[in-house]
Design an enzyme around this catalytic site. Structure first.
Site, short mmCIF file in Angstrom:
data_model
loop_
_atom_site.label_atom_id
_atom_site.label_comp_id
_atom_site.label_asym_id
_atom_site.label_seq_id
_atom_site.Cartn_x
_atom_site.Cartn_y
_atom_site.Cartn_z
N LYS A 11 0.84 -1.22 0.00
CA LYS A 11 0.00 0.00 0.00
C LYS A 11 0.87 1.26 0.00
CE LYS A 11 -3.71 -2.67 2.04
NZ LYS A 11 -4.93 -2.72 2.85
N GLU A 164 -11.46 -10.56 -1.01
CA GLU A 164 -11.10 -9.70 0.12
C GLU A 164 -12.35 -9.00 0.65
OE1 GLU A 164 -6.66 -8.49 0.07
OE2 GLU A 164 -7.81 -6.97 -0.99
N GLY A 231 -1.83 -7.43 3.44
CA GLY A 231 -1.52 -6.01 3.58
C GLY A 231 -0.57 -5.78 4.75
N GLY A 232 -1.14 -5.42 5.91
CA GLY A 232 -0.35 -5.04 7.08
C GLY A 232 0.78 -6.00 7.41
P1 PGA Z 1 -4.72 -6.40 5.37
O1 PGA Z 1 -4.91 -5.86 3.84
O2 PGA Z 1 -3.93 -7.67 5.26
O3 PGA Z 1 -3.97 -5.30 6.05
O4 PGA Z 1 -6.07 -6.62 5.91
C1 PGA Z 1 -5.19 -6.74 2.80
C2 PGA Z 1 -5.37 -5.98 1.52
O5 PGA Z 1 -5.92 -4.87 1.55
O6 PGA Z 1 -4.98 -6.45 0.45
#
Ligand code: PGA
Length: 250
Positions: A11, A164, A231-232
């Site tokens: 991101k 997702e 993501g995170g």
């Molecule tokens: P997250 O994000 O693992 O931080 O929930 C996943 C994504 O948005 O692809």
């Protein structure tokens, strides 16, 4: 037999120095792992240094977005052709882009088409918001996203789909493995209806939404889930590598 894909979506995080260091950590962490395709998707400005840091490794680089347009007067945009020389994968239709940048199924399909034409491998994101799930409409919502986002695309052999759910992203509230499996199977069914059963059986379906080192094994064990979009937890090279290892060891 589908090869799982574990993709890290960084991101709008990491400076150039952070990105290079993280790429090195991922490289070291996944060294020697087989049976999984590992991808990192850094911010666009870090694609080149990250690619250099990963040169000669098995880790692929992806972009987080792509323009649907050919080169020309599109201030701030990056064409598929520009990215194709630098990376292998590209995320399209992420829920943050749908929610914050007015993207929809139509623009997502256009981006996926442009990406495919340039030789990139799109990771198409779909997933329902909380109120849709609470109203019992998650399946029809996601089916319609798939139909819309694949409109005009006849060959999906280079596409993967990431389920997702919007309510699970960045929330510490991952979907249960049962829900994720149910939706992944539903997605495969929708793709079988649109293309063929054989095509649907080759399609990698990823789960994304608060995947971490603690819960990744339960998603990896689900028969219709072929990896994760992270993501995170992908901002920690060690944790991301654990997720890659979990997907590989199924
Ligand atoms: P997250 O994000 O693992 O931080 O929930 C996943 C994504 O948005 O692809």
């Amino acid at each position: 037999m589908r090869t799982p894909i574990v993709a890290g979506n960084w991101k709008m995080n990491t400076t150039l120095a952070d990105a290079t260091a993280l790429a090195r950590d991922v490289r070291a962490g996944v060294d020697g792992v087989v049976g999984v395709t590992t991808v990192v998707c850094p911010p666009a400005v870090s694609i080149v240094p990250v690619s250099m840091a990963l040169e000669g490794s098995s880790v692929h680089v992806g972009a987080q977005d792509v323009s649907a347009n050919p080169p020309g007067a599109h201030t701030g945009e990056l064409s598929a052709g520009m990215l194709a020389g630098l990376c292998t994968f590209v995320i399209v239709g992420h829920s943050e882009r749908r929610a914050m940048y007015c993207e929809d199924d139509r623009s997502t399909a256009a981006k996926a088409k442009a990406a495919l034409a340039a030789g990139l491998r799109p990771i198409l994101c779909v997933g329902e918001p909380l109120e849709v799930r609470e109203n019992g409409r998650a399946e029809s919502f996601v089916t319609s996203q798939i139909e819309g986002s694949l409109t005009g695309i006849s060959d999906i052999s280079q596409i993967s789909i990431a389920y997702e759910p919007v309510w699970a992203i960045g929330s510490d509230r991952a979907a249960s493995p049962e829900i994720a499996q149910e939706m992944a199977a539903m997605i495969r069914g929708a793709v079988a209806d649109l293309y063929s059963k054989a095509v649907s059986e080759r399609l990698p379906v990823l789960y994304g939404g608060s995947v971490n080192a603690g819960n990744c094994a339960s998603f990896a064990a689900a028969p219709d889930i072929d990896g994760a979009l992270v993501g995170g937890a992908s901002l920690d090279g060690h944790e991301f590598a654990q997720i890659v290892h979990a997907a590989a060891s199924v």
